[in-house]
Structures are given as structure tokens and as C-alpha cells.
Motif scaffolding. Structure first.
Motif, PDB file in Angstrom:
ATOM      1  N   ALA A   1       0.946  -1.445   0.438  1.00  0.00           N
ATOM      2  CA  ALA A   1       0.030   0.227  -0.021  1.00  0.00           C
ATOM      3  C   ALA A   1       0.997   1.258  -0.097  1.00  0.00           C
ATOM      4  O   ALA A   1       1.916   1.191   0.075  1.00  0.00           O
ATOM      5  N   ILE A   2       0.080   2.531  -0.782  1.00  0.00           N
ATOM      6  CA  ILE A   2       0.918   3.412  -0.497  1.00  0.00           C
ATOM      7  C   ILE A   2      -0.263   4.418   0.732  1.00  0.00           C
ATOM      8  O   ILE A   2      -1.446   4.142   0.510  1.00  0.00           O
ATOM      9  N   ARG A   3       0.618   4.330   1.389  1.00  0.00           N
ATOM     10  CA  ARG A   3      -0.357   4.901   3.040  1.00  0.00           C
ATOM     11  C   ARG A   3      -0.550   6.566   3.224  1.00  0.00           C
ATOM     12  O   ARG A   3      -1.560   6.842   2.961  1.00  0.00           O
ATOM     13  N   THR A   4       0.273   7.417   2.434  1.00  0.00           N
ATOM     14  CA  THR A   4       0.199   8.618   2.098  1.00  0.00           C
ATOM     15  C   THR A   4       1.094   8.490   1.629  1.00  0.00           C
ATOM     16  O   THR A   4       1.556   8.578   0.971  1.00  0.00           O
ATOM     17  N   PHE A   5      -0.027  10.515   0.735  1.00  0.00           N
ATOM     18  CA  PHE A   5       0.981  10.391  -0.580  1.00  0.00           C
ATOM     19  C   PHE A   5       0.824  12.992   0.042  1.00  0.00           C
ATOM     20  O   PHE A   5       0.386  13.075  -0.490  1.00  0.00           O
ATOM     21  N   ASP A   6       1.783  12.792   0.443  1.00  0.00           N
ATOM     22  CA  ASP A   6       2.071  14.724   0.031  1.00  0.00           C
ATOM     23  C   ASP A   6       2.553  15.134  -0.850  1.00  0.00           C
ATOM     24  O   ASP A   6       3.927  15.752  -1.567  1.00  0.00           O
ATOM     25  N   THR A   7       1.254  15.467  -2.087  1.00  0.00           N
ATOM     26  CA  THR A   7       1.984  15.503  -3.498  1.00  0.00           C
ATOM     27  C   THR A   7       2.502  17.336  -3.149  1.00  0.00           C
ATOM     28  O   THR A   7       3.576  17.445  -4.363  1.00  0.00           O
ATOM     29  N   ALA A   8       2.036  18.588  -2.922  1.00  0.00           N
ATOM     30  CA  ALA A   8       2.869  19.634  -2.397  1.00  0.00           C
ATOM     31  C   ALA A   8       4.338  19.871  -1.854  1.00  0.00           C
ATOM     32  O   ALA A   8       4.856  20.136  -2.319  1.00  0.00           O
ATOM     33  N   GLY A   9       4.285  18.636  -0.801  1.00  0.00           N
ATOM     34  CA  GLY A   9       5.676  18.654   0.187  1.00  0.00           C
ATOM     35  C   GLY A   9       6.575  17.308  -0.800  1.00  0.00           C
ATOM     36  O   GLY A   9       6.882  17.856  -0.320  1.00  0.00           O
ATOM     37  N   ARG A  10       5.926  16.660  -1.959  1.00  0.00           N
ATOM     38  CA  ARG A  10       6.829  16.082  -2.658  1.00  0.00           C
ATOM     39  C   ARG A  10       7.144  14.895  -1.401  1.00  0.00           C
ATOM     40  O   ARG A  10       8.413  14.621  -1.902  1.00  0.00           O
ATOM     41  N   GLU A  11       6.470  14.311  -1.524  1.00  0.00           N
ATOM     42  CA  GLU A  11       6.443  12.832   0.124  1.00  0.00           C
ATOM     43  C   GLU A  11       5.554  11.902  -0.123  1.00  0.00           C
ATOM     44  O   GLU A  11       4.556  12.383  -0.540  1.00  0.00           O
ATOM     45  N   ILE A  12       6.230  10.736  -0.420  1.00  0.00           N
ATOM     46  CA  ILE A  12       5.551   9.552  -0.353  1.00  0.00           C
ATOM     47  C   ILE A  12       5.721   8.770   0.542  1.00  0.00           C
ATOM     48  O   ILE A  12       6.866   8.428   0.965  1.00  0.00           O
ATOM     49  N   VAL A  13       4.558   7.988   1.180  1.00  0.00           N
ATOM     50  CA  VAL A  13       4.977   6.798   2.464  1.00  0.00           C
ATOM     51  C   VAL A  13       4.503   4.956   1.870  1.00  0.00           C
ATOM     52  O   VAL A  13       3.499   5.435   1.516  1.00  0.00           O
ATOM     53  N   CYS A  14       5.690   4.707   1.686  1.00  0.00           N
ATOM     54  CA  CYS A  14       5.230   3.321   0.457  1.00  0.00           C
ATOM     55  C   CYS A  14       5.662   2.059   2.048  1.00  0.00           C
ATOM     56  O   CYS A  14       6.864   2.088   2.555  1.00  0.00           O
ATOM     57  N   GLU A  15       4.805   1.398   1.817  1.00  0.00           N
ATOM     58  CA  GLU A  15       4.837  -0.455   2.418  1.00  0.00           C
ATOM     59  C   GLU A  15       6.079  -0.482   1.911  1.00  0.00           C
ATOM     60  O   GLU A  15       6.431  -0.394   0.326  1.00  0.00           O
ATOM     61  N   ALA A  16       6.714  -1.669   2.240  1.00  0.00           N
ATOM     62  CA  ALA A  16       8.029  -2.106   1.736  1.00  0.00           C
ATOM     63  C   ALA A  16       7.798  -3.132   0.472  1.00  0.00           C
ATOM     64  O   ALA A  16       8.997  -3.586  -0.155  1.00  0.00           O
TER      65      ALA A  16
END
Length: 490
Positions: A107-122
Motif C-alpha cells: 500500500a501507499i499509505r500517504t502521498f503529500d503531493t505539495a510536499g513531494r513526499e510519499i510513504v510506501c509499504e515495503a
């Protein structure tokens, strides 16, 4: 060698029953047909056995599973896409380890497009991350040939490199935060991407590149970049790798921050790929001893600068005699075709016959001289072999392969001469102040060589960390660094 499933000793039955109850039918299997494909490494060098295959759905299940393994002293071999080059995700043949797949955690847990950051599971596949970022007009600045199977957890655990390190750095540079499960089942949560955090050791960096020996990566916060405004890909023919070095310096001077990739390919490797890919065509007419693949990338609004920059680099290179011929990809399709030639070298060589592959680095300024000086030494020391080097000249990392003589039998030749060849190559690398593993990791293929050639102080520090975080030696045993377990076993 056929993979095997471990028999079920009487003592293991309570443990296996507890795993089945924890993970359910989809989360745990001992079916040989389901487990067998994951018991051999990508290169086919190592085949092991396992007590079973666990596929947890989330970090909580990983934590509970690791606690069970700790209680029963069952070793764990974590695995992502099983596309590693050093056998680091393959269990040994004892059958006592549990194979832990992170592929269901995608899963992609969170996606901050403005901050250009993404939290991906392994378990997120690299290509899927690229696609998700592109949909938001962003990009993840790391790519490699196995992007269709490599997972984020594996890329973090091995500190993967790839073809964009020259400009953007390795996986280590892309990680803003980590979540991992430690050997006792506790959860290390450092996902929050703080730009400043001076509370002591940067522990996430300790886990990056540790190959699953210190903790099991379950998620990562990653940095993204704006989508490219355009790219331009150049293929150049050269007479020597020294010319490639001259061209690199010229490209760095003229193109500066627009230079994103610089790869070198010897004539032998290009010929192998052209034979391997039915529809492939050589980018240039005529014969050239070496080739360089160069990529320039511009951000939005600056794409028009690429063509003049490329033409300036090539004009100067021709004037200086640094290249023999060159072409600029006329379309995105042609640019992809150029890169396909580069990315197909390893499978093309596998189709030819056996070889000893070495992923090495020396200081960038020395790499061209190293290749030119050592290839004749290797071929003279081992008559009938052919040594080739290709890859990331811009960051001082090449894949240094020694091909077997014609007619050599795969398996036999590696056993008869392979260890001596690798030892000789690694000795040369060490003398030149380099590393025996630039981006593929140590895994199990280079454990003994690291112990033989590694700095004793650095090795002692690594063993001390391993002993402190995994005293029973349960996480990926036999990989990266060897230590004695707390119960006295090796």
C-alpha cells in the motif's frame, strides 16, 4: 538444484500452528509449489529450504510474527521481489528458517503531493511507485533494470543504486523516514520526515543497507521530485575507456546539473545484447571499442536548453578527439531503445554462458585507469577468459564481469575457477582503494571476501551492532556479517 521444503519436526508443530492462526490461510503456507519459486535467488546461484512462507498483511502482523520467531528461536529471511544479485534474500539449505515475504504489504499509505513526499509499504514495486508519482506530475529519482519486480523494502535494505546515482544519490539519499520491525518484534517508527532532528544517532541510516540483518523494513517515507520538463539521450562511440572519462568530464563541465546519467558499454556487451534482443539495432554505424550512454534531464520550463547543451558537448568532444561518432535520440521511443540496450546486458550475458560477476567501485577519477590496467591482468592470469566492464562510470561503479572460455560448463567452471577469479579481482579493487560491493550488497556471495578484505575496525563495529540488536542471530543469518549467536552457535 531443486528447492526443498523442510520436514516438520515434532518440536516445530506448536510454532507452525501459532503462525497459521496468526496469519490465516493466505498469510502462511508450506505448499512446496507455492514456496519453491522463492527459494532460489535471481541469478540461480543459491537454492535453499524453508520451514514455510509467511506473507503478513501489515506491520502489526510482522511484529507479532517476529515475536513468535524470537520465542521459538526460528531464523527469519525477509524477501521483497527476490531480484537481488548477492543471494541476500535466499535461505540456507538447513530448512530451519522462515521465509518472510513482504509482497502483500504493497500500500501507499500517504502521498503529500505539495510536499513531494510519499510513504510506501515495503512491498510496493518500484515501477508502481514511478507510475503513482507520474500521475501527480512527480517522479521518484531512482531506477534500475529490475524496476518491474524490485520492491521498496528490498531497495532500502540493500541501499540500491541504479542509473541516476550520478545526480541524485543512492536509495539512502531518497529515504526521509523508516518503519522497521526489530529482532525482538518491537517496532521502530521513524517515518515522520523531519528535516532537522538532532536527538542522537540517525538510526534509520543504520538500517538502510543492512540487508535485513538488523531489522525488517516495513515502510519508508521517500522524497519525490517534480516531473521532468524533458530529457535528451545521447549514444557515443569511443575508442577507449580513457576517452569515456574525457567525455564525462566535458559533460559535467558543460551540462552541469542537467547531467543525470553516464553509462559505459564495451563492444562485447553491445554485441551480446544485439544477439539477445531480436529487434534491437546498433545506435551507430561502424565498430567502436566502447560506447557511452548519456542522459540530460531538465526541469519544467528548461527543456529547450538540452539540445544546445548536447550539441555543444558533442562538438567539443569531436574537436578534442574524445569521441568517434555520436547520435542524439530523435524521440522518446528511440531514447527508451537506447536504454533497453544498456538494461539488457546482464540477461544477454547470462544467455552466452557462465561468468563471474563483480559489482565494484573505485574512486571516480581512477575508474577508467583501473579498467584499462586490470582487464589485461585478469585475462593473463586466467587464460581463455574475457574480462569486461560496464555501467556507471559517472559514480565510479562498474560491473566487472569475467566470462568463461568457450565451451565451459555452467556450474563446473564457477566451482573450479570462480573463487580464484573473484579473489583476484577483489584484491585488485582493494589495492586501488575501492569497494568489493558498490550497489548489490554483500548478501551471502561476498561474506567471506568482506571478512578477508574488510577493515578490521569497521568489521568489529558492524559485529557489535549486530550483536546488540540481534543477539540470537535470527535476522537473515549468514548474510553481510557473521557473528556468534547468544546461545553459542555460529
Amino acid at each position: 538444484m531443486r528447492a526443498t521444503m523442510a520436514a516438520e519436526p515434532e518440536a516445530n508443530r506448536p510454532f507452525l500452528a501459532a503462525i497459521a492462526e496468526l496469519l490465516g490461510e493466505r498469510g502462511f503456507t508450506r505448499d512446496p509449489e507455492l514456496v519453491e519459486p522463492w527459494l532460489t535467488d535471481w541469478r540461480g546461484r543459491y537454492t535453499g529450504a524453508a520451514i514455510g512462507l509467511a506473507s503478513p498483511r501489515n506491520t502489526g502482523e510482522v511484529s507479532a510474527l517476529v515475536k513468535l520467531c524470537a520465542a521459538h528461536r526460528v531464523p527469519i529471511v525477509a524477501q521483497g521481489g527476490n531480484s537481488g544479485m548477492s543471494g541476500g534474500a535466499t535461505p540456507d539449505r538447513s530448512g530451519g528458517a522462515l521465509l518472510l515475504s513482504l509482497r502483500r504489504m504493497d500500500a501507499i499509505r500517504t502521498f503529500d503531493t505539495a510536499g513531494r513526499e510519499i510513504v510506501c509499504e515495503a512491498g510496493v514495486i518500484l515501477q508502481d511507485l514511478h507510475d503513482a508519482a507520474a500521475a501527480e506530475r512527480l517522479r521518484f529519482p531512482l531506477t534500475l533494470g529490475g524496476k518491474g519486480s524490485a520492491t521498496i523494502g528490498g531497495l532500502v535494505s540493500t541501499n540500491a543504486g541504479g542509473t541516476q546515482v550520478l545526480r541524485h544519490g543512492t536509495m539512502r539519499a531518497q529515504v526521509l523516514g523508516l518503519e522497521a520491525v526489530l529482532a525482538d518484534g518491537s517496532i521502530f517508527d521513524s517515518l515522520t520526515p523531519l528535516k532537522k532532528d538532532n536527538r542522537g544517532f540517525d538510526l534509520k541510516q543504520l538500517l538502510i543497507g543492512s540487508e535485513g540483518t538488523l531489522g525488517i523494513v516495513t515502510a519508508a517515507s521517500l522524497r519525490l521530485l517534480p516531473e521532468t520538463g524533458g530529457r535528451l539521450v545521447i549514444w557515443a562511440g569511443l575508442s577507449s575507456i580513457a576517452q569515456a572519462r574525457q567525455l564525462l568530464l566535458l559533460a559535467q563541465k558543460e551540462a552541469g546539473e542537467f547531467l543525470e546519467g553516464f553509462e559505459v558499454i564495451p563492444a562485447h556487451s553491445l554485441a551480446a545484447v544485439l544477439d539477445h534482443l531480436p529487434d534491437a539495432r546498433a545506435p551507430l554505424q561502424g565498430e567502436h571499442a566502447w560506447h557511452a550512454l548519456i542522459e540530460l534531464v531538465a526541469e519544467a520550463g528548461e527543456a529547450e536548453r538540452l539540445q544546445p547543451l548536447a550539441e555543444s558537448v558533442l562538438d567539443q568532444a569531436l574537436g578534442l578527439g574524445s569521441i568517434e561518432d555520436a547520435t542524439i535520440a530523435a524521440s522518446e521511443t528511440q531514447a527508451e531503445a537506447f536504454w533497453l540496450l544498456r538494461d539488457s546486458i546482464s540477461p544477454a550475458e547470462r544467455a552466452i554462458g557462465p561468468a563471474m560477476q563483480h559489482d565494484i567501485s573505485v574512486p571516480v577519477a581512477s575508474m577508467a585507469d583501473f579498467v584499462a590496467a586490470t582487464i589485461p591482468q585478469v585475462e593473463a592470469r586466467f587464460p581463455g577468459t574475457s574480462a569486461i566492464a560496464f555501467g556507471h562510470l559517472g559514480d565510479g561503479n562498474v560491473h566487472y564481469h569475467v566470462l568463461a572460455p568457450p565451451g565451459a560448463v555452467r556450474g563446473e567452471w564457477e566451482r573450479d575457477q570462480g573463487q580464484a577469479i573473484s579473489g583476484f579481482v577483489h584484491d585488485l579493487v582493494t589495492r586501488w582503494g575501492g569497494s568489493i560491493s558498490a550497489e548489490h550488497g554483500i548478501g551471502q556471495v561476498k561474506v567471506e571476501e568482506l571478512e578477508r578484505l574488510g577493515d578490521p575496525v569497521a568489521l568489529a563495529m558492524m559485529r557489535a551492532v549486530k550483536q546488540a540488536l540481534d543477539p540470537h542471530g535470527l535476522l537473515n543469518p549468514g548474510k553481510l556479517v557473521r557473528v556468534a549467536r547468544a546461545n553459542g552457535n555460529a
